[in-house]
Scaffold this active site. Structure first.
Site, PDB file in Angstrom:
ATOM      1  N   CYS A 105      25.496  27.577  40.581  1.00 60.91           N
ATOM      2  CA  CYS A 105      24.832  27.098  41.786  1.00 60.91           C
ATOM      3  C   CYS A 105      23.333  26.877  41.601  1.00 60.91           C
ATOM      4  O   CYS A 105      22.736  26.017  42.248  1.00 60.91           O
ATOM      5  CB  CYS A 105      25.070  28.063  42.944  1.00 60.91           C
ATOM      6  SG  CYS A 105      24.782  29.791  42.543  1.00 60.91           S
ATOM      7  N   HIS A 115      19.950  27.630  47.923  1.00 64.79           N
ATOM      8  CA  HIS A 115      19.088  28.131  46.853  1.00 64.79           C
ATOM      9  C   HIS A 115      17.848  27.243  46.758  1.00 64.79           C
ATOM     10  O   HIS A 115      17.953  26.039  46.530  1.00 64.79           O
ATOM     11  CB  HIS A 115      19.821  28.101  45.511  1.00 64.79           C
ATOM     12  CG  HIS A 115      20.863  29.161  45.356  1.00 64.79           C
ATOM     13  ND1 HIS A 115      21.135  30.113  46.309  1.00 64.79           N
ATOM     14  CD2 HIS A 115      21.713  29.435  44.309  1.00 64.79           C
ATOM     15  CE1 HIS A 115      22.097  30.914  45.870  1.00 64.79           C
ATOM     16  NE2 HIS A 115      22.470  30.523  44.674  1.00 64.79           N
TER      17      HIS A 115
END
Lengths: 356, 356, 356, 356
Positions: free
Chosen positions: A148, A241
């Site tokens: 990710c 993120h």
């Protein structure tokens, strides 16, 4: 509905597994035919184990989770699986599925660095699909999506490669809680805190980015010569993120060239993939964006919500280009990535129905 | 008590002002004689405007806040002031105080880059005190402490300078809410979020670090040739600024040399300054430290709690040294910094009682 | 040191166990001689498993955790144990300890409702110690402290009993994360959320409050006739349980009487117990107190930090008295409660050295 | 589009104002024709002042905010205004609008207790619309919605009135940050904290609930004889007010009757109002619901997201019925409430186009 391709979600009880369910519930091409998980969740309904803030998709909420062996899936006529299996479990099980003729699009890390397995971000290295070689009768294909924290980074780098000729990429991450799955990070560990360590994350980010930005030569990927240097930290956000990126560049383009490169980047523009965001990179001009809370769901059309990567705070003082980049770890950096990979493989001519 | 030096705290109603009150309440050398603030807080007791989580110091909780002009302070016989004045206000008011014979130790940014004003971190550039020149009758001195995000960075760099010969320092910050003072960041702006922007913070961090690590030449500071490159972001922690640092170095020392350099660094060891932490840098060996929640109050002895800078996650793959550093923004990077500066100036022979 | 009573902490690796270690590290009467936990933590140093925000006590940080059987503890000459054992484990193990001649002061729920076991809050029902009957040779005593959410409530009720003659007590709690221990509540479950359910908590709060406020008759506790009605919810605070209390009263005292009753309440005033806070109830007059962040560490002297219960927002519109009460769940409602209970038993003449 | 009723949003720059914009952007009946705010926001685009986590509606993001006088709005042909004006400002300005022939649906508190102004929750007291009397030529109507904490409560009470015959309602709230608007609560005041006080909130909750549940007699509302007793506290959630409710009842219905009453309640079922949720009350059977994070957006169809009130944890031990109730403070308890009120008034025959 009759011609949607039946598929299984493996590791369906986890956080990424649930995002797979959310994304595939009313997918125009794929239809969920099996939800697999380990004994702990066996026999339970999807709604009973649901942990996302959004409600479970009504199409699947009464769907029962089972333990599925590759053989059973195969007998049920399933030729396509999305894998959110935990590391460790994924290696053997995914290989077994492929041998059974089931194609696997996986978010698991286990096979990402295998030389013959594409580690794919279609907008960035779609040509890596060629690693699969020609279709083999009775055998599925295995395609992985990256970690990710690597996904947003390579997407933001892709339009910059020729323009900047990057030598070194420094990145510091602000990763969300959902990156650790559920139950994941204890609340007492992170409330009023930042944890400057995520097991193996810096290594994954660095080596996967190098591989994705690498070139195909003789049916192999030669990793990019760019040197990646990462700091990974967990902060108390739920999803998304954020990354602070500094690129040391050889070339000296103008700022407006850089912005234009980002804004016009859309290599999948004509493929008509349902989950592909257009544009894949959104550039924000405000002084304080991107932000996890406000930008994690970026992406148009509606089906591609959470699939766009958002870039902002661009500062270019040669040789250092600095910017922040955000992407939704569980969508663009997780379940959505593999759904897009499957759509892309299909568009590139791969048969995911096992009809070959 | 009789021989403690009377001092004023200006900007006493703000977050840093309250930390000044906390640190000076029972200080062995200084005694709070005046709390100054603007009309909004005028006439109120310290306990009425108190916003820190810790209770107000009992010695000062009934102390009344007033508006003080330099002339009034001077008439009261005060020759020492700690300034937590807001930027803008500080420039003129601090200059006026100095002209009235009052020495000022300031956390405000306004004078930090003035050529004749020391921007001081005693462990790092104590010799910059020489910028003050010889004492001048009837005139106070003005000494500033750096921005909260620069403090931890330069402290962590100081023992590395000769060993590493740094060329470039990349830093990405995880700054706490209290760095913005009170009321500061609205809760709706930061809950479940990171804000990748703090007004002027990257500029301050870069230019102040260069100045502090610079050398004295002809009564001037020549800024360090190191190139600083910063990303500053706000996260939802209460106190303590964490920073991810990557140093591009020319030299190639061994890892153990680096650790030893940090651990043995203590240039103030023999001065007996009450607020100086010993050691000033603590090195943690755990895989996941430093953390704001657990390390912000580092520092021994008790009076120096929050004054130590904590370094951890040291990774050295030449030419890049990577580590995380943490320091308490409101103590080491705020009120405590100026208290230490005053103690240091006193130890270096400056008269802060106006007796000269 | 020679005459401090040696004691064991059982369940030392948990959150309450660590608070026991913190409180007993430099206790004037008790000295930690053994730290016990299950196999998972066996052999590790206290500092290695430490999870509190405060650093581990230097006296004990290198202390090694072991699995201890009652027989081994007994052979080591230990006659006193503090129990933070998990429910389920505690029942049999605590009984075995008592049979071995080891007195147990327990935070575990298992024996709290046993007719012959005092459920003790010394300021409230010190006389319930009489349930123990006369000392029995070769046998320890077992004293329990109540659930963390009951403690603050009964303390705030104690001075009101005669004055108000309460009929019904309605309470809604705002309980902190640490009430669930470590790892406890997953961060994804509680960030930006409230969870209006804590397993068995409402039942414990109601029945334990009734027992503590009950009267001794024929060596039994007759539960208070007050009807308790609780709502228990978890919020994202680290420590400190806040409770909204509404008392339906029969009597009609004046407001100032009520305040005086709270402020002058101090039944342990003359006993000189090291961990007893004086006063045990602090009344705040500000419009917005008590708050977990600012009031959880209430309690004087220093050793009694976190032991005082804080009452505020008192509103009396007969027949309903409304107020908020706060107490530190892990100190006053956990480890500190049992330490105080042991101090109290000692002061009441119980021999905790096994010398009897 | 041609026949959508043009409307103004006043106080458009605030948190509730932005929710009005979100809800009205593509409303089938109303079309935003003016965004009004004070000088601070004058001249700015909606997207420039946007603070919600969701992106601004594309239809309105380039809409410019202006200061509008009642006369100017009137000249523009606007006969309908939604008011998110701050208390204080609202009283005179809303009256002036009405005199100008503009009907106002207001979230402001100023006129809520005026005898001739309906304080309306259509599912609960739709008949209170009769307070308006007959239409008056050249004059608008004024309808208010209740305080955000009262809304969920009265909705959950409505189906219980005959069944339970409530005497006393005790409520303790867990109110979200957005209830205070923007900038609202400073992050340092609430991170790791609960604040047991919200200015005037308990008073509003109690008196407004009494009025809404009251009966019309002689063109007046006679407040309900139920005694309301509230504790209001702020917790660190972004949106959604959770409330712990205890009803002291005279009647003794069975549990299943209670559940059925909640589940079948839908007095607006046949009116076809676009923003009305069906059902208006959702009952959750899980042991730990409702939760702000997971239930705040309850409400079907899509346009009614955030309009449903969610009830759970129902416990009935006569005479006390206990449950938790949740509703979205800025939607059901704010902007959505007034939009629904306008839809309801229209359905009841009120002309909001000024054509009368």
């Amino acid at each position: 509905m009759t011609d949607r391709i039946p598929c299984a979600i493996l590791g369906a009880s986890g956080y990424i597994g649930q995002h797979f369910a959310r994304l595939l519930a009313d997918h125009p091409t794929f239809a969920v035919a099996a939800l697999g998980a380990t004994e702990r969740s066996e026999g339970r309904l999807l709604e009973e184990i649901w942990q996302l803030a959004e409600p479970p998709p009504s199409e699947l909420e009464k769907f029962r989770i089972r333990r599925w062996s590759p053989a059973e899936l195969s007998r049920r006529g399933i030729r396509l699986a999305f894998s959110a299996l935990p590391s460790g479990t994924a290696r053997d099980l995914e290989s077994a599925l492929v041998r059974r003729g089931i194609s696997v699009f996986s978010n698991a890390a286990d096979h990402r660095m295998d030389p013959s397995v594409p580690l794919l971000v279609p907008e960035v290295n779609g040509e890596h699909l060629a690693l699969l070689g020609p279709p083999r009768r009775g055998r599925g294909i295995l395609v992985t999506n990256p970690n990710c924290s690597a996904t947003g980074l390579v997407l933001s780098m892709a339009p910059m490669m020729d323009l900047l000729r990057p030598k070194v990429v420094h990145v510091a991450t602000y990763q969300s809680l959902s990156g650790a799955g559920y139950p994941g990070v204890p609340s007492l560990a992170i409330t009023d805190n930042v944890v400057p360590f995520i097991q193996e994350e810096e290594e994954k980010l660095e080596r996967e980015s190098g591989r994705i930005l690498g070139r195909l030569r003789d049916h192999r990927v030669v990793a990019s010569p760019i040197s990646f240097s990462a700091h990974c930290a967990r902060v108390a956000t739920r999803e998304g993120h954020l990354e602070a990126v500094t690129v040391e560049a050889e070339a000296r383009p103008g700022v407006s060239e850089l912005r234009t490169a980002w804004r016009t980047f859309d290599p999948l523009a004509r493929l008509g993939l349902p989950t592909a965001p257009h544009p894949p990179i959104e550039v924000r001009d405000e002084p304080d964006r991107p932000q996890p809370l406000r930008d994690r769901w970026a992406g148009r059309p509606t089906r591609a919500r959470g699939m766009a990567t958002v870039v902002g705070r661009i500062r270019w003082v040669p040789p250092f280009l600095r910017f922040f980049v955000l992407s939704h770890n569980a969508v663009r950096g997780g379940a959505g990535a593999s759904v897009l990979n499957a759509e892309y493989a299909l568009a590139r001519g791969w048969d995911l129905t096992g009809g070959a």
